[in-house]
Design a protein around this motif. Structure first.
Motif, PDB file in Angstrom:
ATOM      1  N   ARG A 163      15.480   4.768  -0.338  1.00 10.97           N
ATOM      2  CA  ARG A 163      15.928   3.876  -1.414  1.00 10.97           C
ATOM      3  C   ARG A 163      14.818   3.677  -2.448  1.00 10.97           C
ATOM      4  O   ARG A 163      15.067   3.697  -3.655  1.00 10.97           O
ATOM      5  CB  ARG A 163      16.354   2.528  -0.820  1.00 10.97           C
ATOM      6  N   TYR A 164      13.588   3.526  -1.975  1.00  7.85           N
ATOM      7  CA  TYR A 164      12.466   3.308  -2.886  1.00  7.85           C
ATOM      8  C   TYR A 164      12.247   4.541  -3.773  1.00  7.85           C
ATOM      9  O   TYR A 164      12.068   4.415  -4.988  1.00  7.85           O
ATOM     10  CB  TYR A 164      11.189   2.989  -2.096  1.00  7.85           C
ATOM     11  N   PHE A 165      12.252   5.731  -3.186  1.00  4.87           N
ATOM     12  CA  PHE A 165      12.021   6.946  -3.975  1.00  4.87           C
ATOM     13  C   PHE A 165      13.146   7.184  -4.969  1.00  4.87           C
ATOM     14  O   PHE A 165      12.898   7.626  -6.102  1.00  4.87           O
ATOM     15  CB  PHE A 165      11.846   8.155  -3.056  1.00  4.87           C
ATOM     16  N   SER A 166      14.365   6.884  -4.584  1.00  7.14           N
ATOM     17  CA  SER A 166      15.491   7.030  -5.511  1.00  7.14           C
ATOM     18  C   SER A 166      15.322   6.106  -6.711  1.00  7.14           C
ATOM     19  O   SER A 166      15.475   6.519  -7.867  1.00  7.14           O
ATOM     20  CB  SER A 166      16.802   6.723  -4.783  1.00  7.14           C
ATOM     21  N   ASN A 167      14.987   4.862  -6.438  1.00  7.04           N
ATOM     22  CA  ASN A 167      14.777   3.904  -7.533  1.00  7.04           C
ATOM     23  C   ASN A 167      13.608   4.315  -8.418  1.00  7.04           C
ATOM     24  O   ASN A 167      13.660   4.164  -9.649  1.00  7.04           O
ATOM     25  CB  ASN A 167      14.529   2.501  -6.964  1.00  7.04           C
ATOM     26  N   LEU A 168      12.561   4.861  -7.800  1.00  2.00           N
ATOM     27  CA  LEU A 168      11.378   5.269  -8.548  1.00  2.00           C
ATOM     28  C   LEU A 168      11.728   6.408  -9.517  1.00  2.00           C
ATOM     29  O   LEU A 168      11.353   6.363 -10.693  1.00  2.00           O
ATOM     30  CB  LEU A 168      10.293   5.716  -7.571  1.00  2.00           C
TER      31      LEU A 168
ATOM     32  N   SER B 160       9.195  15.571  -2.958  1.00  2.00           N
ATOM     33  CA  SER B 160       9.432  16.100  -1.614  1.00  2.00           C
ATOM     34  C   SER B 160       8.172  15.986  -0.760  1.00  2.00           C
ATOM     35  O   SER B 160       8.233  15.624   0.421  1.00  2.00           O
ATOM     36  CB  SER B 160       9.934  17.546  -1.676  1.00  2.00           C
ATOM     37  N   LEU B 161       7.020  16.266  -1.355  1.00  4.90           N
ATOM     38  CA  LEU B 161       5.751  16.138  -0.628  1.00  4.90           C
ATOM     39  C   LEU B 161       5.509  14.701  -0.185  1.00  4.90           C
ATOM     40  O   LEU B 161       5.149  14.433   0.963  1.00  4.90           O
ATOM     41  CB  LEU B 161       4.595  16.604  -1.510  1.00  4.90           C
ATOM     42  N   ALA B 162       5.705  13.768  -1.106  1.00  6.44           N
ATOM     43  CA  ALA B 162       5.440  12.360  -0.812  1.00  6.44           C
ATOM     44  C   ALA B 162       6.426  11.804   0.208  1.00  6.44           C
ATOM     45  O   ALA B 162       6.057  11.024   1.096  1.00  6.44           O
ATOM     46  CB  ALA B 162       5.492  11.538  -2.106  1.00  6.44           C
ATOM     47  N   LEU B 163       7.676  12.218   0.096  1.00  2.00           N
ATOM     48  CA  LEU B 163       8.702  11.739   1.032  1.00  2.00           C
ATOM     49  C   LEU B 163       8.420  12.253   2.446  1.00  2.00           C
ATOM     50  O   LEU B 163       8.566  11.512   3.430  1.00  2.00           O
ATOM     51  CB  LEU B 163      10.082  12.201   0.544  1.00  2.00           C
ATOM     52  N   ALA B 164       7.999  13.507   2.556  1.00  2.00           N
ATOM     53  CA  ALA B 164       7.639  14.052   3.871  1.00  2.00           C
ATOM     54  C   ALA B 164       6.426  13.327   4.441  1.00  2.00           C
ATOM     55  O   ALA B 164       6.369  13.029   5.643  1.00  2.00           O
ATOM     56  CB  ALA B 164       7.365  15.549   3.755  1.00  2.00           C
ATOM     57  N   HIS B 165       5.457  13.021   3.583  1.00  3.98           N
ATOM     58  CA  HIS B 165       4.252  12.318   4.038  1.00  3.98           C
ATOM     59  C   HIS B 165       4.576  10.904   4.503  1.00  3.98           C
ATOM     60  O   HIS B 165       4.078  10.450   5.544  1.00  3.98           O
ATOM     61  CB  HIS B 165       3.232  12.275   2.898  1.00  3.98           C
TER      62      HIS B 165
ATOM     63  N   GLU C 216       1.762   6.530  -6.945  1.00  2.09           N
ATOM     64  CA  GLU C 216       0.632   7.344  -7.394  1.00  2.09           C
ATOM     65  C   GLU C 216       0.877   8.832  -7.161  1.00  2.09           C
ATOM     66  O   GLU C 216       0.447   9.684  -7.939  1.00  2.09           O
ATOM     67  CB  GLU C 216      -0.649   6.915  -6.677  1.00  2.09           C
ATOM     68  N   SER C 217       1.607   9.146  -6.074  1.00  4.33           N
ATOM     69  CA  SER C 217       1.820  10.553  -5.734  1.00  4.33           C
ATOM     70  C   SER C 217       2.732  11.261  -6.724  1.00  4.33           C
ATOM     71  O   SER C 217       2.678  12.485  -6.841  1.00  4.33           O
ATOM     72  CB  SER C 217       2.408  10.666  -4.314  1.00  4.33           C
ATOM     73  N   VAL C 218       3.563  10.517  -7.440  1.00  2.66           N
ATOM     74  CA  VAL C 218       4.486  11.166  -8.392  1.00  2.66           C
ATOM     75  C   VAL C 218       4.168  10.824  -9.851  1.00  2.66           C
ATOM     76  O   VAL C 218       4.704  11.459 -10.754  1.00  2.66           O
ATOM     77  CB  VAL C 218       5.959  10.785  -8.092  1.00  2.66           C
ATOM     78  N   TRP C 219       3.302   9.860 -10.080  1.00  7.54           N
ATOM     79  CA  TRP C 219       3.098   9.341 -11.436  1.00  7.54           C
ATOM     80  C   TRP C 219       2.620  10.411 -12.408  1.00  7.54           C
ATOM     81  O   TRP C 219       3.111  10.506 -13.537  1.00  7.54           O
ATOM     82  CB  TRP C 219       2.111   8.180 -11.408  1.00  7.54           C
ATOM     83  N   ASP C 220       1.682  11.246 -11.972  1.00 13.80           N
ATOM     84  CA  ASP C 220       1.132  12.264 -12.875  1.00 13.80           C
ATOM     85  C   ASP C 220       2.153  13.358 -13.201  1.00 13.80           C
ATOM     86  O   ASP C 220       1.915  14.163 -14.104  1.00 13.80           O
ATOM     87  CB  ASP C 220      -0.116  12.908 -12.258  1.00 13.80           C
TER      88      ASP C 220
ATOM     89  N   ALA D 136       0.831  -1.207   0.000  1.00 15.32           N
ATOM     90  CA  ALA D 136       0.000   0.000   0.000  1.00 15.32           C
ATOM     91  C   ALA D 136       0.866   1.259   0.000  1.00 15.32           C
ATOM     92  O   ALA D 136       0.553   2.240  -0.690  1.00 15.32           O
ATOM     93  CB  ALA D 136      -0.925  -0.003   1.213  1.00 15.32           C
ATOM     94  N   GLU D 137       1.954   1.254   0.754  1.00 16.83           N
ATOM     95  CA  GLU D 137       2.851   2.418   0.800  1.00 16.83           C
ATOM     96  C   GLU D 137       3.554   2.613  -0.541  1.00 16.83           C
ATOM     97  O   GLU D 137       3.735   3.745  -1.001  1.00 16.83           O
ATOM     98  CB  GLU D 137       3.870   2.245   1.922  1.00 16.83           C
TER      99      GLU D 137
END
Length: 243
Positions: free
Chosen positions: A230-235, A112-117, A95-99, A88-89
């Motif tokens: 690590r996940y956000f970097s790979n994304l 930055s918004l998604a990482l803070a959340h 989804e938060s960055v896809w658009d 889910a995470e």
């Protein structure tokens, strides 16, 4: 560093309790909450030893102990069990960055918004070309370390100092680990000792290299923060074909 099994388990318990409650940890709390199999007196003696080795310190107003940056580093390198993102995470992050995948500037803002959340901390995204994006300033205001206005002012003012952030992320020498952890005491900046950060890099092609950072207290929830970075970097790396 040579620690006995028992000393290692006590140190791990102190670090994890301190990350959770942000208060000095007593031997009585460890005996009640963690299955260490020894008496409070034995735990207390081992904590005195860990203090003499520079791994714990005793705040003046408390009988408990808190881990030093040396202890936190030892925990990260040797004892920590990462908490991988749930499905889910991961879906929420994507989804938060896809658009924003076709617009690099918007992608950085959304990241930055998604990482803070996801982390509940202050998130900073910086590019090597000097663009800075950040989110989550309000998150740190609930943390006891930032009840000190001088500490909070120093950290938040850093967000407007492009050259200082570039120096921190891109000009200092770090080891080969893909994720770097820096404590305020390492930097020697005034009022920065209570601050901790973890950051990594991304390479989005077309010379769009940058860093993703999570900043907060020294007791960052490293088991969650590190795999999230690590996940956000790979994304972001995976999306680099869209520009």
């Amino acid at each position: 560093m040579q620690l006995s099994n028992r000393q290692t388990q006590i140190l791990k318990a102190v670090v994890e309790e301190y990350i959770s409650v942000a208060e000095p940890v007593s031997s009585e709390v460890l005996e009640k909450k963690y299955n260490l199999g020894v008496s409070p007196a034995t735990i207390r003696n081992e904590m005195v030893y860990l203090t003499s080795e520079g791994l714990l310190k005793q705040p003046h107003t408390s009988a408990g102990r808190i881990p030093t940056p040396m202890a936190l580093r030892f925990y990260i390198d040797n004892l920590m069990q990462e908490k991988q993102l749930s499905v889910a995470e991961e879906v929420s992050a994507k989804e938060s960055v896809w658009d924003s995948r076709f617009d690099f500037d918007r992608l950085m803002r959304q990241s930055s918004l998604a990482l803070a959340h996801q982390t509940g901390d202050l998130a900073v995204v910086a590019t090597q070309t000097g663009d800075i994006y950040y989110s989550g300033e309000a998150n740190i205001l609930d943390m006891p370390e930032f009840y000190d206005i001088d500490v909070t002012r120093t950290l938040l003012s850093l967000l407007d100092q492009q050259s200082k952030l570039s120096q921190l992320f891109f000009e200092r020498a770090y080891g080969d680990d893909p994720i770097h952890v820096v404590f305020g005491a390492d930097l020697g900046w005034p009022y920065f000792e209570p601050v901790g950060m973890a950051f990594t890099y991304f390479n989005a092609g077309n010379n769009r290299r940058g860093s993703l950072a999570v900043l907060g207290p020294c007791r960052l929830n490293f088991p969650k923060v590190i795999p999230t970075l690590r996940y956000f970097s790979n994304l972001i790396n995976e999306l680099n074909g869209n520009w």
